[in-house]
Scaffold this active site. Structure first.
Site: not given
Ligand code: F6P
Length: 532
Positions: A252-253, A497, A338, A369, A200, A194
């Site tokens: 995002g979620r 972060k 979250e 199990h 990452e 987003k």
């Molecule tokens: O973990 C924090 C967060 O902002 C989530 O809410 C989101 O889904 C994820 O990082 C990834 O964010 P982005 O889509 O901006 O890379």
């Protein structure tokens, strides 16, 4: 309200659920809607407590809050944003306005562009340097990974497009293992972020671009982006024609219904993807129009509130029995934790009660199990949320699916019934006598009276999956409203972060560890001395 709820929970704590189980209970303590049956009769909720919980919904203004969400008011108050993931599955395209502006033309336009692109990839008219695309790699994390990864696995029987892979962890091993067997000349990389700033994802995207550049002269031509930050996707070199945008009112979620679902759409095709959206849309309609007692999301939420904030059970296990739902617990972990893992209410005051529970789980029979021992005989009570479909997909293996269902139903029955000392003694036959019989029998006692709910569906189709996910989204919303918190921000992920950015140069030796606490400094020293 919370004191009243806790007092009620203390009153009925030791009441056997089995004593409540008359002939009518299974009907009176369940909701059937959108092709799903949600049974909460194997909990210690009675009609009086349920009424009390429903009254809390009125006190908390649930009805208004629900309308405020669907109508595009800025209910994410700490970020000043509307919360309109429901618009992404509003398939009839009727107007949904934020500040008078109808968002639907853009939503439908983006959906149509995604469909066009997905078709061209699936039909082979969009080509890599080496020909039609054989593999798609979605690079994203959190909401930009868990949704499409979970749903793509869940809907494997519909998978008739290129193979889809998901990379999320910044651990280079993740992307290296995924890319190793792939041919860069026939791979499409989708960078899903987003913000297009998540470390990452951007690190993995650069690794993928370098990998592709070894074989493909213009690697960006085999990249697509799913993002709200078009300036950044252009800076990365991805052509606008392959950028699918969405606005800040999609959290995002909550984002797999729009562009973040592109990899799923490529896997199962635009038509099945629309079925997935329509399943969610049906649940939205049900949620928006039902009274609390008939509303599946509301009742799922109230059972959650009863167990967590009322009875004090700190965790909840999500136990899908179908293997293809293996990633659902991880998906729900982000969705629920979250969203509702907050310490202050909307007005900034510290909550007077615990916020959302710890959510965890695994597919059913594997869990049996592993950790079910604790669920049956441990000292902590873990409310369990079972789910299973009536039909599987594997022809000739119907007997396995029956066994799966039998296991699922048996667990909730066992948790409720338990086994008392007499039955435990009897189960030992004449193997032991006297004190040894007593000792052995005690180990075989199941206290029982452990609550669970069961969600049944006919078959795990795209529409059913859409309904299930939307059910859980609305459940989170209702729990958030009752707790008075903002379920749509996530400030709690920021500090880690920032500190990670700070520590990277310390680990590489560019900076020293001045200012770090003694523990962190020692851990850094140890890693550096060990070759970091
Ligand atoms: O973990 C924090 C967060 O902002 C989530 O809410 C989101 O889904 C994820 O990082 C990834 O964010 P982005 O889509 O901006 O890379």
């Amino acid at each position: 309200m919370w004191d009243k709820l806790k007092a009620r929970a203390a009153e009925v704590e030791n009441r056997p659920i089995l004593d409540l189980m008359d002939q009518d209970r299974a009907h009176e303590f369940s909701v059937e809607a959108c092709g799903l049956l949600f049974d909460y009769s194997k909990t210690n909720l009675d009609a009086e407590t349920r009424d009390m919980l429903i009254a809390f919904c009125d006190e908390a203004g649930l009805r208004d809050r629900r309308e405020a969400m669907f109508e595009g008011r800025r209910i994410n108050e700490t970020e000043g944003r509307a919360v309109l993931h429901t618009a992404l599955r509003n398939l009839d395209g009727g107007p949904v306005r934020i500040d008078e502006r109808d968002v639907m033309p853009k939503v439908m336009g983006t959906l149509a562009r995604m469909e066009g692109f997905a078709r061209s990839v699936r039909e082979g008219t969009f080509k890599g340097r080496g020909g039609p695309i054989t593999d798609v790699v979605n690079i994203g994390i959190g909401g930009s990974d868990l949704g499409p990864a979970m749903a793509t696995q869940a809907l494997a029987p519909w998978h008739d497009g290129p193979r889809c892979h998901f990379v999320s962890n910044v651990d280079g091993a993740h992307i290296a293992d995924i890319l190793a067997p792939l041919d860069p000349e026939t791979t499409l990389v989708i960078v899903a972020s987003k913000t297009f700033t998540t470390v990452e994802t951007m690190t993995n995207a650069e690794t993928a671009r370098a990998w592709m550049a070894e074989k493909v002269r213009d690697p960006a031509a085999q990249f697509a982006a799913l993002s709200s930050a078009q300036d950044r996707t252009s800076a990365f070199g991805i052509s606008e024609t392959r950028v699918f945008g969405f606005e800040d009112w999609v959290g995002g979620r909550y984002s797999m219904w729009g562009p973040i679902g592109l990899s799923l759409m490529i896997a199962i095709g635009p038509r099945a993807f629309r079925d997935f959206l329509s399943g969610a849309e049906t649940m939205d309609g049900h949620f928006r129009s039902s009274d609390p007692i008939e509303s599946m999301p509301v009742m799922l939420a109230l059972v959650g509130i009863w167990h967590n904030q009322g009875c004090g059970y700190a965790t909840r296990a999500v136990l899908p029995y179908e293997q293809r739902l293996a990633r659902l617990p991880a998906y729900l972990q982000q969705l629920e934790m979250e969203s509702n893992g907050k310490r202050v209410s909307m007005d900034g005051e510290v909550l007077p009660v615990d916020s959302g529970p710890v959510v965890w789980g695994e597919p059913g029979t594997n869990g049996q199990h592993a950790f079910y021992q604790l669920i049956h005989q441990g000292t902590r009570i873990v409310p369990c949320e079972f789910m299973v479909g009536a039909q599987g997909f594997e022809e000739g293996l119907e007997h396995q699916h029956r066994l799966l269902m039998a296991n699922c139903l048996a667990q909730s029955e066992a948790l409720m019934r338990g086994r008392d000392l007499d039955a435990a003694r009897a189960s030992l036959g004449d193997r032991f006598t006297g004190a040894e019989l007593e000792r052995q029998a005690r180990h075989r006692v199941f206290p029982g009276n452990r609550p669970s709910t069961t969600l049944l569906y006919e078959r795990l189709t795209p529409a059913v999956l859409g309904s299930i996910v939307a059910l859980y989204e609305h459940r989170v919303f209702v729990e958030g409203v009752l707790l008075g918190i903002n379920s749509f921000d996530q400030w709690g992920v920021e500090l880690g972060k920032e500190l990670a950015n700070d520590l990277a140069p310390v680990l590489s030796g560019e900076k020293d560890s001045a200012g770090k606490d003694a523990s962190t400094a020692r851990l850094v020293d140890w890693l550096r001395a060990s070759g970091a």
